[in-house]
Scaffold this active site. Sequence first.
Site, PDB file in Angstrom:
ATOM      1  N   ASP A   1       0.870  -1.180   0.000  1.00 13.58           N
ATOM      2  CA  ASP A   1       0.000   0.000   0.000  1.00 13.58           C
ATOM      3  C   ASP A   1       0.912   1.237   0.000  1.00 13.58           C
ATOM      4  OD1 ASP A   1       0.886   0.360   2.596  1.00 13.58           O
ATOM      5  OD2 ASP A   1      -1.100   0.358   3.526  1.00 13.58           O
TER       6      ASP A   1
ATOM      7  N   CYS B   1       3.195  -3.049   4.006  1.00 13.33           N
ATOM      8  CA  CYS B   1       2.352  -1.899   4.329  1.00 13.33           C
ATOM      9  C   CYS B   1       3.097  -1.109   5.399  1.00 13.33           C
ATOM     10  CB  CYS B   1       0.938  -2.315   4.752  1.00 13.33           C
ATOM     11  SG  CYS B   1       0.810  -3.262   6.274  1.00 13.33           S
TER      12      CYS B   1
ATOM     13  N   THR C   1       3.007  -1.068   8.720  1.00 11.46           N
ATOM     14  CA  THR C   1       3.509  -1.928   9.798  1.00 11.46           C
ATOM     15  C   THR C   1       3.786  -3.358   9.347  1.00 11.46           C
ATOM     16  OG1 THR C   1       1.253  -2.562  10.336  1.00 11.46           O
ATOM     17  CG2 THR C   1       2.178  -0.671  11.542  1.00 11.46           C
TER      18      THR C   1
ATOM     19  N   HIS D   1      10.884 -23.647   9.315  1.00 14.60           N
ATOM     20  CA  HIS D   1       9.887 -24.284  10.180  1.00 14.60           C
ATOM     21  C   HIS D   1       8.459 -24.149   9.683  1.00 14.60           C
ATOM     22  CE1 HIS D   1      12.750 -24.027  13.924  1.00 14.60           C
ATOM     23  NE2 HIS D   1      13.278 -24.669  12.899  1.00 14.60           N
TER      24      HIS D   1
ATOM     25  N   HIS E   1       8.158 -30.640  11.123  1.00 11.79           N
ATOM     26  CA  HIS E   1       7.400 -29.426  10.790  1.00 11.79           C
ATOM     27  C   HIS E   1       6.256 -29.720   9.816  1.00 11.79           C
ATOM     28  CE1 HIS E   1      10.343 -27.216  13.015  1.00 11.79           C
ATOM     29  NE2 HIS E   1      11.322 -27.712  12.262  1.00 11.79           N
TER      30      HIS E   1
HETATM   31  C1  RB5 Z   1      -1.950   2.871   6.263  1.00 11.28           C
HETATM   32  O1  RB5 Z   1      -1.966   4.135   6.806  1.00 11.28           O
HETATM   33  C2  RB5 Z   1      -1.615   1.833   7.324  1.00 11.28           C
HETATM   34  O2  RB5 Z   1      -2.706   1.630   8.146  1.00 11.28           O
HETATM   35  C3  RB5 Z   1      -1.182   0.534   6.684  1.00 11.28           C
HETATM   36  O3  RB5 Z   1      -0.081   0.761   5.872  1.00 11.28           O
HETATM   37  C4  RB5 Z   1      -0.776  -0.582   7.597  1.00 11.28           C
HETATM   38  O4  RB5 Z   1       0.187  -0.165   8.522  1.00 11.28           O
HETATM   39  C5  RB5 Z   1      -1.849  -1.347   8.220  1.00 11.28           C
HETATM   40  O5  RB5 Z   1      -1.637  -2.361   8.905  1.00 11.28           O
END
Ligand code: RB5
Length: 154
Positions: free
Chosen positions: A8, A66, A68, A99, A134
Site C-alpha cells: 500500500d 504496508c 507496519t 519451520h 514441521h
Molecule cells: C496505512 O496508513 C496503514 O494503516 C497501513 O499501511 C498498515 O500499517 C496497516 O496495517
Amino acid sequence: MKIAIGSDHGGYELKKRIINYLEESRYNYKDFGCRSSSESVDYPDIAFPVAEAVASGEYDRGILICGTGIGVSICANRVKGVRCALCGDVVSAELTRKHNDSNVLAMGGRIIGSEVAKAIVRKWLSTEFEGGRHERRLSKIANHSSSNSYKQTK
Ligand code: RB5
C-alpha cells in the site's frame, strides 16, 4: 522462482528498494501495486490479489509491505494455502522458511530500514523448508477449520 510483490502507500518506498534488489538479483517478479506513496490505497485491495496469486500456484512466493506489515499479513493469512510471516529480523526470516514453509513475507515499511529489509528478503528467498516434524504441524494448520471452534463476535 516467480515472486508476486505488492504494497500500500505506507509500504511503497520500501517496496521500490526491494524491487531494485529483486532486479539486481535477477528474480522474476510482478508488481501488484500500488504505484505511489502519495495516494492512499486500502491494503486489502493489494494483499488479497498477491496472496491469491501464490495460493493458486501462479506465483511461488509473495512479498507484501504496508506501514507496519500487520494489515497485509492479516489479509494474506485469511487466504487458504497461504502461510504469511511478518518479519522484522533476519533470524525470523530464516526460521519461518525452515519451520513454517512460509510462502508470503510481510514487512513494515514504517518499521524497518531498507538494508534490514533486503537482508530479510535475501535470507527468506534462499532458505529451504526443513520438513520432518514441521510437516505434521503444517498439516494441522491446513486441516484446521474454525467454523465451530469459537463463537464469531464480528
Ligand atoms: C496505512 O496508513 C496503514 O494503516 C497501513 O499501511 C498498515 O500499517 C496497516 O496495517
